[in-house]
Scaffold this motif. Structure first.
Motif, PDB file in Angstrom:
ATOM      1  N   GLN A 171       9.947   3.651   0.410  1.00 29.40           N
ATOM      2  CA  GLN A 171       8.769   4.183   1.102  1.00 29.40           C
ATOM      3  C   GLN A 171       8.429   3.369   2.353  1.00 29.40           C
ATOM      4  O   GLN A 171       7.786   3.877   3.275  1.00 29.40           O
ATOM      5  CB  GLN A 171       7.559   4.196   0.156  1.00 29.40           C
ATOM      6  CG  GLN A 171       7.775   4.971  -1.130  1.00 29.40           C
ATOM      7  CD  GLN A 171       8.358   6.354  -0.894  1.00 29.40           C
ATOM      8  OE1 GLN A 171       7.772   7.173  -0.197  1.00 29.40           O
ATOM      9  NE2 GLN A 171       9.525   6.622  -1.469  1.00 29.40           N
ATOM     10  N   HIS A 181       0.816  -1.226   0.000  1.00 27.65           N
ATOM     11  CA  HIS A 181       0.000   0.000   0.000  1.00 27.65           C
ATOM     12  C   HIS A 181       0.848   1.275   0.000  1.00 27.65           C
ATOM     13  O   HIS A 181       0.545   2.257   0.681  1.00 27.65           O
ATOM     14  CB  HIS A 181      -1.000   0.013   1.171  1.00 27.65           C
ATOM     15  CG  HIS A 181      -0.399  -0.183   2.530  1.00 27.65           C
ATOM     16  ND1 HIS A 181       0.217   0.819   3.226  1.00 27.65           N
ATOM     17  CD2 HIS A 181      -0.338  -1.277   3.318  1.00 27.65           C
ATOM     18  CE1 HIS A 181       0.642   0.359   4.385  1.00 27.65           C
ATOM     19  NE2 HIS A 181       0.317  -0.917   4.469  1.00 27.65           N
ATOM     20  N   VAL A 182       1.924   1.263  -0.781  1.00 25.18           N
ATOM     21  CA  VAL A 182       2.804   2.430  -0.876  1.00 25.18           C
ATOM     22  C   VAL A 182       2.093   3.556  -1.607  1.00 25.18           C
ATOM     23  O   VAL A 182       1.427   3.344  -2.623  1.00 25.18           O
ATOM     24  CB  VAL A 182       4.120   2.050  -1.588  1.00 25.18           C
ATOM     25  CG1 VAL A 182       4.857   3.277  -2.118  1.00 25.18           C
ATOM     26  CG2 VAL A 182       5.017   1.268  -0.634  1.00 25.18           C
ATOM     27  N   LEU A 183       2.258   4.761  -1.090  1.00 29.46           N
ATOM     28  CA  LEU A 183       1.650   5.945  -1.693  1.00 29.46           C
ATOM     29  C   LEU A 183       2.559   6.544  -2.755  1.00 29.46           C
ATOM     30  O   LEU A 183       3.774   6.528  -2.642  1.00 29.46           O
ATOM     31  CB  LEU A 183       1.404   7.010  -0.624  1.00 29.46           C
ATOM     32  CG  LEU A 183       0.396   6.685   0.478  1.00 29.46           C
ATOM     33  CD1 LEU A 183       0.447   7.768   1.559  1.00 29.46           C
ATOM     34  CD2 LEU A 183      -1.003   6.573  -0.095  1.00 29.46           C
ATOM     35  N   VAL A 199      -6.694   2.020   5.054  1.00 26.00           N
ATOM     36  CA  VAL A 199      -5.401   1.485   4.642  1.00 26.00           C
ATOM     37  C   VAL A 199      -5.293   0.092   5.250  1.00 26.00           C
ATOM     38  O   VAL A 199      -5.333  -0.059   6.466  1.00 26.00           O
ATOM     39  CB  VAL A 199      -4.242   2.370   5.125  1.00 26.00           C
ATOM     40  CG1 VAL A 199      -2.902   1.763   4.718  1.00 26.00           C
ATOM     41  CG2 VAL A 199      -4.388   3.792   4.589  1.00 26.00           C
ATOM     42  N   ARG A 243       1.887   4.773   9.487  1.00 26.25           N
ATOM     43  CA  ARG A 243       2.549   5.889   8.796  1.00 26.25           C
ATOM     44  C   ARG A 243       1.770   6.296   7.543  1.00 26.25           C
ATOM     45  O   ARG A 243       1.641   7.485   7.245  1.00 26.25           O
ATOM     46  CB  ARG A 243       3.984   5.511   8.420  1.00 26.25           C
ATOM     47  CG  ARG A 243       4.948   5.447   9.594  1.00 26.25           C
ATOM     48  CD  ARG A 243       6.351   5.060   9.111  1.00 26.25           C
ATOM     49  NE  ARG A 243       6.838   6.010   8.120  1.00 26.25           N
ATOM     50  CZ  ARG A 243       7.519   7.120   8.407  1.00 26.25           C
ATOM     51  NH1 ARG A 243       7.797   7.431   9.663  1.00 26.25           N
ATOM     52  NH2 ARG A 243       7.918   7.924   7.443  1.00 26.25           N
ATOM     53  N   THR A 244       1.238   5.321   6.825  1.00 27.80           N
ATOM     54  CA  THR A 244       0.445   5.629   5.628  1.00 27.80           C
ATOM     55  C   THR A 244      -0.823   6.388   6.013  1.00 27.80           C
ATOM     56  O   THR A 244      -1.204   7.368   5.358  1.00 27.80           O
ATOM     57  CB  THR A 244       0.087   4.338   4.876  1.00 27.80           C
ATOM     58  OG1 THR A 244       1.277   3.595   4.602  1.00 27.80           O
ATOM     59  CG2 THR A 244      -0.632   4.653   3.566  1.00 27.80           C
ATOM     60  N   THR A 257       0.047   9.977   6.869  1.00 31.81           N
ATOM     61  CA  THR A 257       0.328  10.771   5.674  1.00 31.81           C
ATOM     62  C   THR A 257      -0.960  11.204   4.985  1.00 31.81           C
ATOM     63  O   THR A 257      -1.105  12.362   4.561  1.00 31.81           O
ATOM     64  CB  THR A 257       1.201   9.962   4.696  1.00 31.81           C
ATOM     65  OG1 THR A 257       2.453   9.653   5.318  1.00 31.81           O
ATOM     66  CG2 THR A 257       1.462  10.747   3.419  1.00 31.81           C
ATOM     67  N   HIS A 261       4.091   0.581   9.252  1.00 34.91           N
ATOM     68  CA  HIS A 261       3.922   1.124   7.896  1.00 34.91           C
ATOM     69  C   HIS A 261       2.463   1.488   7.632  1.00 34.91           C
ATOM     70  O   HIS A 261       2.175   2.508   6.992  1.00 34.91           O
ATOM     71  CB  HIS A 261       4.430   0.112   6.872  1.00 34.91           C
ATOM     72  CG  HIS A 261       4.321   0.565   5.458  1.00 34.91           C
ATOM     73  ND1 HIS A 261       4.807   1.774   5.008  1.00 34.91           N
ATOM     74  CD2 HIS A 261       3.750  -0.041   4.374  1.00 34.91           C
ATOM     75  CE1 HIS A 261       4.559   1.901   3.715  1.00 34.91           C
ATOM     76  NE2 HIS A 261       3.910   0.822   3.304  1.00 34.91           N
ATOM     77  N   CYS A 306      -2.495   9.090  -4.224  1.00 31.32           N
ATOM     78  CA  CYS A 306      -3.086  10.178  -3.426  1.00 31.32           C
ATOM     79  C   CYS A 306      -4.128  10.933  -4.240  1.00 31.32           C
ATOM     80  O   CYS A 306      -5.203  11.273  -3.731  1.00 31.32           O
ATOM     81  CB  CYS A 306      -1.992  11.124  -2.939  1.00 31.32           C
ATOM     82  SG  CYS A 306      -0.912  10.423  -1.672  1.00 31.32           S
TER      83      CYS A 306
END
Length: 204
Positions: A139, A83-85, A107, A165-166, A169, A162, A90
């Motif tokens: 990331q 699930h990296v942004l 998320v 953190r997501t 963000t 993680h 975004c």
């Protein structure tokens, strides 16, 4: 319990309740939604009115519509490695929230995530991969660094870190921060258990 009619789940609380109710149906082996062509055709005849957007991992063992027992038109799904942004992700979430009025962003991480394991290994060995895979691992790396890459439990701890953190963000994203602060939109983190199929919310 059935899903709400399109457009009726318009608060973060009701949206989250419906998602988790769907996961309970999934875990219990009593789903109510099937992915058949008649359902697809019925939804295609009108405007889409999803009530949640889910950002999850590309892992083939975590099909988001299935694990939340959702049918066509009910949720928007975005999947990237761990699930990296990025800007496209975004922007997609901003669109769904701003243009479609979706009140819930989830998320969803999962146990034994391969991308997180790769980031842990990269930080332990200093062997950074090339290509765009390096971006994905970069990331995730801050979460690994926070828990400590040499900790024996670094992998499961980094998975959770993680996710959080997501979530953090997204809550301060330029176009999401206002609706979040006003209580119109909620951004939550959760973890999927591969063994049981259950989804558990993560605290901040």
């Amino acid at each position: 319990m059935t899903s709400p009619a399109a457009g009726t789940a318009r608060t973060p609380r009701t949206a989250l309740a419906e998602l988790l109710a769907g996961n309970r149906r999934f875990v219990s082996g009593r789903p109510i939604h099937g992915h058949d062509v008649t359902a697809a055709a019925a939804v295609a005849s009108g405007d889409q009115q999803p009530y949640a957007v889910l950002l999850g991992c590309i892992d083939s063992r975590v099909p988001l519509e299935a694990i939340f027992d959702q049918t066509f038109g009910s949720i928007c799904v975005i999947r990237t490695g761990a699930h990296v942004l990025d800007r496209a992700v975004c922007g997609s979430i901003e669109y769904v929230v701003g243009q479609l009025g979706v009140p819930l962003v989830m998320v969803l991480g999962h146990e034994r995530c391969g991308a997180v394991a790769s980031a842990v290994q990269a930080l332990r060995t200093g062997d950074r991969p090339g290509g765009s895979l390096a971006y994905v691992l970069d990331q995730i790396a801050p979460a690994v660094a926070e828990v400590g890459p040499d900790d024996p439990a670094a992998h499961p701890m980094a998975v959770r870190r993680h996710v959080l953190r997501t979530v953090a963000t997204l809550r301060v994203d330029d176009l999401l921060a206002g609706p979040v602060a006003a209580g119109r939109v909620q951004v939550v983190g959760a973890l999927y258990d591969l063994a049981t199929g259950a989804v558990a919310l993560l605290g901040d």
